[in-house]
Write a protein that holds these residues in place. Structure first.
Motif, PDB file in Angstrom:
ATOM      1  N   VAL A 240       0.842  -1.204   0.000  1.00  0.00           N
ATOM      2  CA  VAL A 240       0.000   0.000   0.000  1.00  0.00           C
ATOM      3  C   VAL A 240       0.873   1.248   0.000  1.00  0.00           C
ATOM      4  N   ASP A 241       1.876   1.277   0.863  1.00  0.00           N
ATOM      5  CA  ASP A 241       2.755   2.448   0.952  1.00  0.00           C
ATOM      6  C   ASP A 241       3.502   2.691  -0.350  1.00  0.00           C
ATOM      7  N   GLN A 242       3.969   1.633  -0.977  1.00  0.00           N
ATOM      8  CA  GLN A 242       4.660   1.778  -2.258  1.00  0.00           C
ATOM      9  C   GLN A 242       3.732   2.365  -3.315  1.00  0.00           C
ATOM     10  N   ALA A 243       2.486   1.928  -3.313  1.00  0.00           N
ATOM     11  CA  ALA A 243       1.522   2.463  -4.275  1.00  0.00           C
ATOM     12  C   ALA A 243       1.188   3.920  -3.971  1.00  0.00           C
ATOM     13  N   LEU A 244       1.045   4.251  -2.692  1.00  0.00           N
ATOM     14  CA  LEU A 244       0.746   5.631  -2.313  1.00  0.00           C
ATOM     15  C   LEU A 244       1.866   6.577  -2.733  1.00  0.00           C
ATOM     16  N   ALA A 245       3.101   6.105  -2.645  1.00  0.00           N
ATOM     17  CA  ALA A 245       4.251   6.942  -2.992  1.00  0.00           C
ATOM     18  C   ALA A 245       4.265   7.313  -4.470  1.00  0.00           C
ATOM     19  N   ARG A 246       3.578   6.530  -5.288  1.00  0.00           N
ATOM     20  CA  ARG A 246       3.557   6.804  -6.730  1.00  0.00           C
ATOM     21  C   ARG A 246       2.384   7.692  -7.154  1.00  0.00           C
ATOM     22  N   LEU A 247       1.499   8.022  -6.224  1.00  0.00           N
ATOM     23  CA  LEU A 247       0.324   8.812  -6.580  1.00  0.00           C
ATOM     24  C   LEU A 247       0.657  10.288  -6.698  1.00  0.00           C
ATOM     25  N   ASP A 248      -0.108  10.975  -7.531  1.00  0.00           N
ATOM     26  CA  ASP A 248       0.053  12.423  -7.659  1.00  0.00           C
ATOM     27  C   ASP A 248      -1.143  13.163  -7.076  1.00  0.00           C
ATOM     28  N   ARG A 249      -1.912  12.469  -6.249  1.00  0.00           N
ATOM     29  CA  ARG A 249      -3.065  13.085  -5.598  1.00  0.00           C
ATOM     30  C   ARG A 249      -3.166  12.545  -4.174  1.00  0.00           C
ATOM     31  N   PRO A 250      -3.797  13.297  -3.257  1.00  0.00           N
ATOM     32  CA  PRO A 250      -3.807  12.894  -1.845  1.00  0.00           C
ATOM     33  C   PRO A 250      -4.702  11.686  -1.591  1.00  0.00           C
ATOM     34  N   LEU A 251      -4.202  10.743  -0.827  1.00  0.00           N
ATOM     35  CA  LEU A 251      -4.974   9.593  -0.369  1.00  0.00           C
ATOM     36  C   LEU A 251      -4.360   9.118   0.935  1.00  0.00           C
ATOM     37  N   GLN A 252      -5.114   9.196   2.006  1.00  0.00           N
ATOM     38  CA  GLN A 252      -4.653   8.737   3.309  1.00  0.00           C
ATOM     39  C   GLN A 252      -5.324   7.411   3.639  1.00  0.00           C
ATOM     40  N   VAL A 253      -4.520   6.441   4.051  1.00  0.00           N
ATOM     41  CA  VAL A 253      -5.039   5.121   4.387  1.00  0.00           C
ATOM     42  C   VAL A 253      -4.721   4.821   5.850  1.00  0.00           C
TER      43      VAL A 253
END
Length: 309
Positions: free
Chosen positions: A129-142
């Protein structure tokens, strides 16, 4: 006023859906190292022994949908959006996290369909999950739920299944063995909570069901040179048989679904080994679609979500 939107990321292990997917699946769980032809054939034969393939993906999806329905009933003031993902097969966790962001989800709660917490179990899911979040260009908190092994509804459901299992031994109380999937023993060097969670679950279930003779073991250890957590359940059953036990009830409380490690490792392999030792061995049913499981997961998700909103 618009309801707050909360994504619910329910993660499972994953399994191949067709026979031709077994090789890439096996390669994935081996971190990209293809199995030998002999290893592949052995896995294929294990799947054939339980009916062809595991139904884990279908069960996991159904469990996730049950959690969503429970959340909708408990908190209709929230717009819950369900996302189900797998660690080792489609739909992949990174792809699903990306889709959550594309859907405009900004707040989400992640939970793994395994009650115990460990850096190498639930922690490994959240690493993806963290690896995927690091690639996002928009905010998403899990928000992360790393364990839920003592949720009251989960324990109550396991107590129900334990009592049902005990009823199969009208001649007297069997020896009870609680199991979960083994992990490399190096987790003990980290002070990992995994063994403690197994003990806490087992003790809570034993208290609720009035069980007085119970033991702990691990199962389905990986075939690697390094040591894994023990004792293995086969060794524990052999130890009990040597001490005179002739009735054993195994409760695989570290799992929540019927799948290969239960249907083959316990129902076929272990049961045969026990029979050769003169032991009558039974297993408690898995939770699968038990409403107590959905309620336990939903309660954990709701608490996490309330803290984020």
């Amino acid at each position: 006023m618009a309801r707050p939107v909360v994504g619910v990321l329910v993660m499972a292990y994953g399994t191949p859906n067709r026979k031709e997917e077994i090789l890439p699946y096996y390669t994935h769980i081996r971190r990209g190292r293809p199995p030998t032809p002999e290893q592949l054939q052995e896995l294929i034969e294990r799947y054939e022994a339980i009916g062809g393939l595991s139904q884990l993906n279908q069960i996991s999806r159904s469990q996730a949908e049950s959690v969503l329905r429970a959340l909708q009933a408990m908190a209709p003031d929230v717009d819950w959006r369900l996302y189900q993902a797998n660690k080792h097969w489609e739909p992949w966790i990174p792809d699903v996290v990306a889709r959550m962001a594309e859907d405009g989800i900004q707040q989400a709660v992640g939970i793994v369909l395994a009650p115990q917490g460990s850096k190498m179990s639930s922690g490994a899911y959240f690493e993806q999950v963290d690896q995927a979040l690091a690639r996002l260009d928009r905010p998403l908190q899990v928000k992360r739920i790393l364990s839920w092994h003592l949720e009251p509804e989960f324990v109550a459901a396991q107590v129900e299944l334990m009592r049902e299992g005990l009823a199969r031994f009208p001649g007297g109380e069997p020896e009870v063995v609680f199991t979960c999937h083994s992990l490399p023993a190096r987790i003990l060097e980290w002070g990992d909570p995994y063994p403690e969670h197994l003990r806490e679950m087992g003790e809570a279930i034993a208290r609720g069901a009035g069980v007085t003779r119970f033991h702990f073991a691990y199962q389905s250890a990986g075939r690697t040179p390094e040591p894994w957590l023990g004792p293995d359940v086969r060794d524990k059953v052999a130890e009990l048989a040597a001490a005179g036990a002739r009735a054993v009830l195994v409760a695989a409380i570290g799992f929540v679904s019927d799948h290969l490690e239960v249907l083959y490792d316990l129902d076929i392999e272990l049961k045969q080994a026990a029979a050769e030792l003169g032991v009558h061995l039974e297993r408690t049913r898995m939770l699968n679609d038990h409403p107590g499981l959905a309620q336990a997961l939903a309660n954990a998700v709701l608490r996490a979500a309330r803290g984020a909103l």
